[in-house]
Design an enzyme around this catalytic site. Structure first.
Site, PDB file in Angstrom:
ATOM      1  CE  LYS A  47      -3.233  -2.488   2.978  1.00 43.88           C
ATOM      2  NZ  LYS A  47      -3.603  -2.674   4.383  1.00 43.88           N
ATOM      3  CD  GLU A 103       8.529  -0.813  -4.132  1.00 43.47           C
ATOM      4  OE1 GLU A 103       7.803  -0.246  -3.287  1.00 43.47           O
ATOM      5  OE2 GLU A 103       8.938  -1.969  -3.982  1.00 43.47           O
ATOM      6  CG  ASP A 107      15.615  -1.241   3.456  1.00 47.06           C
ATOM      7  OD1 ASP A 107      16.801  -0.890   3.491  1.00 47.06           O
ATOM      8  OD2 ASP A 107      15.040  -1.740   4.439  1.00 47.06           O
ATOM      9  CE  LYS A 135      15.312   2.996   4.991  1.00 44.64           C
ATOM     10  NZ  LYS A 135      14.770   1.970   5.919  1.00 44.64           N
ATOM     11  CG  PHE A 156      11.275   1.866  10.051  1.00 47.00           C
ATOM     12  CD1 PHE A 156      11.287   0.808   9.145  1.00 47.00           C
ATOM     13  CD2 PHE A 156      10.045   2.333  10.499  1.00 47.00           C
ATOM     14  CE1 PHE A 156      10.106   0.229   8.702  1.00 47.00           C
ATOM     15  CE2 PHE A 156       8.856   1.758  10.062  1.00 47.00           C
ATOM     16  CZ  PHE A 156       8.893   0.700   9.172  1.00 47.00           C
ATOM     17  CB  VAL A 157      11.299   6.990   6.802  1.00 44.82           C
ATOM     18  CG1 VAL A 157      12.658   7.605   7.078  1.00 44.82           C
ATOM     19  CG2 VAL A 157      11.339   6.152   5.527  1.00 44.82           C
ATOM     20  CG  ASP A 163       2.907   0.509   7.254  1.00 41.25           C
ATOM     21  OD1 ASP A 163       3.835   0.331   6.436  1.00 41.25           O
ATOM     22  OD2 ASP A 163       2.412  -0.404   7.925  1.00 41.25           O
ATOM     23  NE  ARG A 169      -0.410   1.797   4.874  1.00 40.21           N
ATOM     24  CZ  ARG A 169       0.619   1.037   4.545  1.00 40.21           C
ATOM     25  NH1 ARG A 169       1.626   1.541   3.877  1.00 40.21           N
ATOM     26  NH2 ARG A 169       0.653  -0.245   4.864  1.00 40.21           N
TER      27      ARG A 169
HETATM   28  P1  5GP Z   1      13.146  -3.880   0.191  1.00 35.57           P
HETATM   29  O1  5GP Z   1      12.632  -5.135  -0.447  1.00 35.57           O
HETATM   30  O2  5GP Z   1      13.766  -2.911  -0.772  1.00 35.57           O
HETATM   31  O3  5GP Z   1      14.084  -4.202   1.347  1.00 35.57           O
HETATM   32  O4  5GP Z   1      11.942  -3.195   0.919  1.00 35.57           O
HETATM   33  C1  5GP Z   1      10.904  -2.630   0.234  1.00 35.57           C
HETATM   34  C2  5GP Z   1       9.680  -2.459   1.102  1.00 35.57           C
HETATM   35  O5  5GP Z   1       9.994  -2.515   2.497  1.00 35.57           O
HETATM   36  C3  5GP Z   1       9.080  -1.093   0.881  1.00 35.57           C
HETATM   37  O6  5GP Z   1       8.196  -1.091  -0.204  1.00 35.57           O
HETATM   38  C4  5GP Z   1       8.424  -0.811   2.222  1.00 35.57           C
HETATM   39  O7  5GP Z   1       7.149  -1.364   2.237  1.00 35.57           O
HETATM   40  C5  5GP Z   1       9.308  -1.537   3.228  1.00 35.57           C
HETATM   41  N1  5GP Z   1      10.305  -0.637   3.835  1.00 35.57           N
HETATM   42  C6  5GP Z   1      11.632  -0.585   3.647  1.00 35.57           C
HETATM   43  N2  5GP Z   1      12.212   0.391   4.377  1.00 35.57           N
HETATM   44  C7  5GP Z   1      11.188   0.986   5.038  1.00 35.57           C
HETATM   45  C8  5GP Z   1      11.121   2.101   5.944  1.00 35.57           C
HETATM   46  O8  5GP Z   1      12.115   2.768   6.310  1.00 35.57           O
HETATM   47  N3  5GP Z   1       9.885   2.431   6.403  1.00 35.57           N
HETATM   48  C9  5GP Z   1       8.753   1.762   6.051  1.00 35.57           C
HETATM   49  N4  5GP Z   1       7.610   2.173   6.558  1.00 35.57           N
HETATM   50  N5  5GP Z   1       8.774   0.720   5.194  1.00 35.57           N
HETATM   51  C10 5GP Z   1       9.982   0.341   4.698  1.00 35.57           C
END
Ligand code: 5GP
Length: 181
Positions: A47, A103, A107, A135, A156-157, A163, A169
């Protein structure tokens, strides 16, 4: 009953900064795809990208179609589970079409990597990636973000679609949750 203590959220990116950047991203995307014969398909990842996508699509001066995909990779935790699962798929074929994956944040890059691979099996004309946040360094350069809003520190944001355990959100800014002692 004593009131639950609200966590403190430190603003990292203000509403105004986000608005300016999203407007520029819309211009960049419009310039890149100006000569398409069919509408560009924007695929928002549920979401988290919904708020960003709704502003971004209005900053794009070209015909677009909106699609959504649901994935789960985090649950309510703040650490990546390393497992990406599609919980809601596209509602129409993307074969021969130009697709822009939208997206909220990259991360580890695991989610984006999985989705880009998934899209390519559907034989689109092209697939590109737009993310509001990144990041840096965490995806080991494996993910190429064609249109990026902001690089942020490894915190973590929340807010502007992102969320923590389902809430925050609707904050108009992006902030870091400060854990009070
Ligand atoms: P990745 O697969 O790149 O590690 O993570 C992607 C997903 O992780 C994002 O679409 C998001 O939902 C969640 N995510 C990663 N870092 C953060 C963060 O700092 N805050 C929040 N709320 N969600 C995050």
């Amino acid at each position: 009953m004593p009131k639950k203590k609200e966590p403190l959220i430190r603003v990292l990116l203000s509403k105004e900064e986000i608005e300016k950047r999203v407007a520029l991203l819309g211009q960049e995307i419009s310039k890149k795809y100006f000569n398409l014969e069919e509408p560009l398909i924007l695929v928002g990842i549920l979401k988290g990208s919904v708020i960003f996508l709704s502003d971004l699509c209005r900053a794009i001066s070209l015909p677009v179609e909106l699609e959504f995909m649901g994935v789960s990779s985090y649950g309510d935790e703040t650490e990546s589970s390393g497992v990406v699962q599609i919980t809601q798929d596209l509602t129409r074929p993307i074969k021969g079409r130009h697709v822009l994956l939208v997206e909220d944040i990259v991360d580890t890059g695991l989610t984006a990597k999985y989705l880009l691979k998934h899209f390519r099996t559907c034989e689109p004309a092209s697939v590109a990636m737009c993310s509001l946040l990144e990041k840096p360094g965490k995806s080991n350069g494996e993910i190429l973000i064609d249109f990026l809003g902001f690089s942020i520190p490894d915190d973590f944001v929340v807010g502007y679609g992102l969320d923590f355990a389902g809430i925050y959100r609707n904050l108009p800014y992006v902030g870091i949750v400060e854990t009070s002692t």
